[in-house]
Design a protein around this motif. Structure first.
Motif, PDB file in Angstrom:
ATOM      1  N   THR A 134     -35.531 -29.951  -7.898  1.00 18.02           N
ATOM      2  CA  THR A 134     -35.451 -31.576  -7.537  1.00 18.02           C
ATOM      3  C   THR A 134     -34.087 -31.664  -8.546  1.00 18.02           C
ATOM      4  O   THR A 134     -33.173 -32.097  -8.345  1.00 18.02           O
ATOM      5  N   VAL A 135     -34.472 -31.633 -10.126  1.00 21.60           N
ATOM      6  CA  VAL A 135     -32.796 -32.002 -10.874  1.00 21.60           C
ATOM      7  C   VAL A 135     -31.695 -30.877 -10.457  1.00 21.60           C
ATOM      8  O   VAL A 135     -30.619 -31.089 -10.454  1.00 21.60           O
ATOM      9  N   TRP A 136     -31.767 -29.818  -9.953  1.00 22.02           N
ATOM     10  CA  TRP A 136     -30.607 -28.893  -9.989  1.00 22.02           C
ATOM     11  C   TRP A 136     -30.300 -29.589  -8.763  1.00 22.02           C
ATOM     12  O   TRP A 136     -28.645 -29.490  -8.934  1.00 22.02           O
ATOM     13  N   THR A 137     -30.747 -29.577  -7.323  1.00 22.36           N
ATOM     14  CA  THR A 137     -29.624 -29.840  -6.444  1.00 22.36           C
ATOM     15  C   THR A 137     -29.248 -31.021  -6.981  1.00 22.36           C
ATOM     16  O   THR A 137     -28.637 -31.289  -5.839  1.00 22.36           O
ATOM     17  N   ASN A 138     -30.049 -32.351  -7.182  1.00 23.25           N
ATOM     18  CA  ASN A 138     -29.558 -33.359  -6.997  1.00 23.25           C
ATOM     19  C   ASN A 138     -28.238 -33.582  -8.574  1.00 23.25           C
ATOM     20  O   ASN A 138     -27.719 -34.309  -8.001  1.00 23.25           O
ATOM     21  N   VAL A 139     -28.420 -33.247  -9.673  1.00 24.74           N
ATOM     22  CA  VAL A 139     -27.860 -33.792 -10.973  1.00 24.74           C
ATOM     23  C   VAL A 139     -26.626 -32.346 -10.246  1.00 24.74           C
ATOM     24  O   VAL A 139     -26.011 -32.509 -11.009  1.00 24.74           O
ATOM     25  N   VAL A 140     -27.005 -31.130 -10.401  1.00 22.14           N
ATOM     26  CA  VAL A 140     -26.059 -30.458 -10.123  1.00 22.14           C
ATOM     27  C   VAL A 140     -25.433 -29.966  -8.600  1.00 22.14           C
ATOM     28  O   VAL A 140     -23.669 -30.254  -9.129  1.00 22.14           O
ATOM     29  N   GLN A 141     -25.978 -29.959  -8.202  1.00 22.17           N
ATOM     30  CA  GLN A 141     -25.183 -29.999  -6.676  1.00 22.17           C
ATOM     31  C   GLN A 141     -24.861 -31.036  -6.046  1.00 22.17           C
ATOM     32  O   GLN A 141     -23.202 -30.694  -5.969  1.00 22.17           O
ATOM     33  N   ARG A 142     -25.720 -31.270  -5.606  1.00 22.68           N
ATOM     34  CA  ARG A 142     -25.239 -33.419  -5.064  1.00 22.68           C
ATOM     35  C   ARG A 142     -24.603 -33.980  -5.775  1.00 22.68           C
ATOM     36  O   ARG A 142     -23.699 -34.575  -5.984  1.00 22.68           O
ATOM     37  N   GLY A 143     -24.950 -33.959  -7.450  1.00 25.93           N
ATOM     38  CA  GLY A 143     -24.430 -34.805  -8.399  1.00 25.93           C
ATOM     39  C   GLY A 143     -23.343 -34.279  -9.219  1.00 25.93           C
ATOM     40  O   GLY A 143     -22.748 -35.761  -9.579  1.00 25.93           O
ATOM     41  N   SER A 144     -22.506 -32.889  -9.237  1.00 21.63           N
ATOM     42  CA  SER A 144     -21.667 -32.534  -9.798  1.00 21.63           C
ATOM     43  C   SER A 144     -21.705 -33.075 -11.606  1.00 21.63           C
ATOM     44  O   SER A 144     -20.537 -33.007 -11.289  1.00 21.63           O
ATOM     45  N   LEU A 145     -22.915 -33.632 -12.095  1.00 19.98           N
ATOM     46  CA  LEU A 145     -22.851 -33.027 -13.210  1.00 19.98           C
ATOM     47  C   LEU A 145     -21.667 -33.010 -13.892  1.00 19.98           C
ATOM     48  O   LEU A 145     -22.354 -31.240 -13.841  1.00 19.98           O
ATOM     49  N   LYS A 146     -21.125 -32.766 -15.362  1.00 20.87           N
ATOM     50  CA  LYS A 146     -20.211 -31.763 -15.670  1.00 20.87           C
ATOM     51  C   LYS A 146     -20.917 -32.246 -17.066  1.00 20.87           C
ATOM     52  O   LYS A 146     -20.780 -33.355 -17.953  1.00 20.87           O
ATOM     53  N   GLY A 147     -19.983 -31.576 -18.324  1.00 20.19           N
ATOM     54  CA  GLY A 147     -19.914 -31.464 -19.110  1.00 20.19           C
ATOM     55  C   GLY A 147     -19.475 -32.954 -20.179  1.00 20.19           C
ATOM     56  O   GLY A 147     -18.139 -32.808 -19.531  1.00 20.19           O
ATOM     57  N   GLY A 148     -19.579 -33.366 -21.162  1.00 14.31           N
ATOM     58  CA  GLY A 148     -19.090 -34.829 -21.868  1.00 14.31           C
ATOM     59  C   GLY A 148     -18.852 -36.339 -20.322  1.00 14.31           C
ATOM     60  O   GLY A 148     -18.788 -37.032 -21.193  1.00 14.31           O
ATOM     61  N   GLU A 149     -19.118 -35.558 -19.556  1.00 18.55           N
ATOM     62  CA  GLU A 149     -20.098 -37.111 -18.487  1.00 18.55           C
ATOM     63  C   GLU A 149     -21.368 -37.877 -19.036  1.00 18.55           C
ATOM     64  O   GLU A 149     -22.198 -37.452 -19.495  1.00 18.55           O
ATOM     65  N   ARG A 150     -21.271 -39.296 -18.556  1.00 22.22           N
ATOM     66  CA  ARG A 150     -22.416 -39.854 -18.527  1.00 22.22           C
ATOM     67  C   ARG A 150     -23.093 -39.953 -17.658  1.00 22.22           C
ATOM     68  O   ARG A 150     -22.778 -40.695 -16.484  1.00 22.22           O
ATOM     69  N   PHE A 151     -24.129 -38.970 -18.331  1.00 26.47           N
ATOM     70  CA  PHE A 151     -25.660 -39.131 -17.479  1.00 26.47           C
ATOM     71  C   PHE A 151     -27.270 -40.121 -17.494  1.00 26.47           C
ATOM     72  O   PHE A 151     -27.436 -40.399 -18.430  1.00 26.47           O
ATOM     73  N   LEU A 152     -26.717 -41.301 -16.619  1.00 25.91           N
ATOM     74  CA  LEU A 152     -28.306 -42.246 -16.616  1.00 25.91           C
ATOM     75  C   LEU A 152     -28.977 -41.482 -15.429  1.00 25.91           C
ATOM     76  O   LEU A 152     -29.577 -41.396 -14.214  1.00 25.91           O
ATOM     77  N   VAL A 153     -30.368 -41.260 -16.144  1.00 24.53           N
ATOM     78  CA  VAL A 153     -31.851 -41.353 -15.225  1.00 24.53           C
ATOM     79  C   VAL A 153     -33.148 -42.121 -15.934  1.00 24.53           C
ATOM     80  O   VAL A 153     -33.565 -42.781 -16.993  1.00 24.53           O
TER      81      VAL A 153
END
Ligand SMILES: NC(=O)c1ccc[n+]([C@@H]2O[C@H](COP(=O)([O-])OP(=O)(O)OC[C@H]3O[C@@H](n4cnc5c(N)ncnc54)[C@H](OP(=O)(O)O)[C@@H]3O)[C@@H](O)[C@H]2O)c1
Length: 334
Positions: A134-153
Motif C-alpha cells: 500500500t505504501v509503495w504504490t501510493n507514496v512512490v508510484q502514485r505520489g512520486s515522492l523524491k528525496g528532499g521533499e516534505r512528506f506528511l503522513v
C-alpha cells in the motif's frame, strides 16, 4: 504438488456483518492451488483495518477471492500449483492475499509472495505485505515522492503510517507525521519523522504552512482533513487518499487546486489486477527488501493474538491505543 495438504482446516469466518463478535471459528476445506498459485501453511496472519471494514460489511472481497478475512500472512509454502517455478514446499514466505489469511492454509498467487527478509521472524514478516504494497504504490508510484521533499503522513502510528515514515525516510524525504497522543508522536519521531504533530493540540495545516507546505500528503482520515490538506500542501503538491476514516463527502474549493497546481488522487490495493500486484511485489523486493536488510525499515509490532482470539484482535485495532501492527498466531495441530 498438493499431496501433503489435509482436506479440512480451522479458520475464522465473518458469520454476518457486524462487530468483532461476528468472527467465529469454522472448519472449511483447504484450498487447492491452481495454475500460478501457491498454498501457504500460515504461521502468522496480519490484522489490518480493512479486515475490520470487511467484517462490518463495508469492504467486500473481490470476485473469486476467499470470503474469509485476512489480507497478509507469513508461513511455509505447503503446495504449489502448475506453472510455479519460484517456490517449493517448505520455503518461508510472506504474501499478499486476496482474502483468506485468517486460516491455517491460505491461497495466493505465487508472484504475490516474497521471501521472508533475512533477519526477520515469520511474526514480523506477516506484517509486511499489506502495508508495504500500500505504501509503495501510493507514496512512490502514485505520489512520486523524491528525496528532499516534505512528506506528511496522517495516522503516523498506524500500520500504514509506521511503514510510510520509515520508507519515506529511507528515500531521503523529510517526514512530518500526525498522531493522536504525545506517546504516539514520540513513536513517529523515533521512526525518523522530523516533526510529529499531535492533531488534538495543534493545527497540522498551520504547522505545514509554516514549514513551506507538504510536497506530498498520505491521508486516511478524510472528512474535515480534506480542505485542511489542501491548505497544508505546497504549490504543485500531491494528496494521496487511501481511506476516509471520518467520511468522504465534503465541500471543497477547487480553485486552489487549479491556481496552486495541486494533484488529488488515491487508490485501494485489493481490487487492483493480479499483474499490478505482481509488479508491486517485484518493486518491493528490489527497493524495499534492501531497506529491511540494512535496518532502515522494521515492522513496528503492537500486539499478538491467537487466531481464535480474532475478535479481541479486532477490538484492539479499532481502539485508539494501538501503535503499529497486530498479528495472530495460527496454531496447527496436525
Ligand atoms: N487504500 C488502500 O489500499 C489501503 C490499504 C490498507 C489500509 N488502508 C487504510 O489505511 C488506514 C490505516 O490502516 P491500518 O491497518 O494501518 O490501520 P490502523 O493501524 O488501525 O490505523 C488507523 C489510524 O487512524 C488514526 N485515526 C483513527 N481515527 C482518526 C481520526 N478521527 N482522526 C485522525 N486519525 C485517526 C489512528 O491514529 P490516532 O490514534 O493517532 O488518531 C490510527 O493510527 C485505514 O484507514 C485503512 O483502511 C488503505
Amino acid at each position: 504438488m498438493t499431496a501433503s495438504l489435509p482436506e479440512a482446516m480451522q479458520a475464522m469466518e465473518i458469520a454476518q456483518p457486524g462487530g468483532p463478535e461476528v468472527l467465529r471459528p469454522i472448519t472449511v476445506p483447504v484450498p487447492v492451488p491452481g495454475h500460478g498459485q501457491i498454498v501457504i501453511r500460515v504461521a502468522w496472519a496480519g490484522v489490518n483495518r480493512p479486515d475490520a471494514l470487511q467484517r462490518a460489511g463495508l469492504y467486500n472481497p473481490p470476485a473469486n477471492a476467499s470470503a474469509l478475512p485476512g489480507l497478509e500472512c507469513a508461513g511455509h509454502v505447503a503446495a504449489v500449483g502448475p506453472g510455479v517455478t519460484r517456490w517449493r514446499p517448505g520455503d518461508a514466505v510472506c504474501a499478499l492475499l486476496p482474502g483468506g489469511g485468517y486460516a491455517q492454509y491460505a491461497l495466493t498467487r505465487a508472484d504475490h509472495a516474497l521471501p521472508v527478509p533475512e533477519g526477520l521472524t515469520l511474526r514480523e514478516a506477516a506484517c509486511l505485505p499489506e502495508t508495504c504494497f500500500t505504501v509503495w504504490t501510493n507514496v512512490v508510484q502514485r505520489g512520486s515522492l523524491k528525496g528532499g521533499e516534505r512528506f506528511l503522513v496522517h495516522g503516523g502510528t498506524s500500520g500504514i503510517g509506521t511503514t510510510a515514515i520509515q520508507i519515506a525516510r529511507a528515500l531521503g524525504a523529510r517526514v512530518f507525521a500526525t498522531a493522536g497522543s504525545d506517546e504516539k508522536c514520540e513513536t513517529c519521531l523515533s521512526l525518523g519523522a522530523e516533526v510529529a504533530i499531535n492533531y488534538k493540540d495543534e493545527d497540522f495545516a498551520a504547522r505545514m504552512r509554516a514549514a513551506d507546505g507538504a510536497d506530498l500528503i498520505l491521508d486516511m482520515v478524510g472528512g474535515s482533513y480534506l480542505p485542511r490538506n489542501i491548505k497544508a500542501l505546497a504549490d504543485d503538491g500531491r494528496l494521496v487518499q487511501i481511506a476516509f476514516l471520518t467520511g468522504s463527502k465534503v465541500e471543497l474549493n477547487f480553485a486552489e487546486v487549479m491556481t496552486r497546481r495541486l494533484t488529488i488522487t488515491g487508490s485501494t490495493l485489493r481490487p487492483q489486477s493480479d499483474l499490478a500486484k505482481a509488479r508491486l511485489a517485484t518493486e518491493l523486493e528490489t527497493h524495499v527488501w534492501p531497506m529491511i536488510a540494512r535496518g532502515a525499515l522494521r515492522p513496528v509490532m503492537d500486539s499478538d493474538f491467537t487466531l481464535q482470539d480474532a475478535p479481541q484482535a479486532h477490538r484492539r485495532i479499532e481502539s485508539p491505543g494501538h501503535i503499529g501492527k497486530i498479528v495472530m498466531r495460527v496454531d496447527h495441530d496436525d
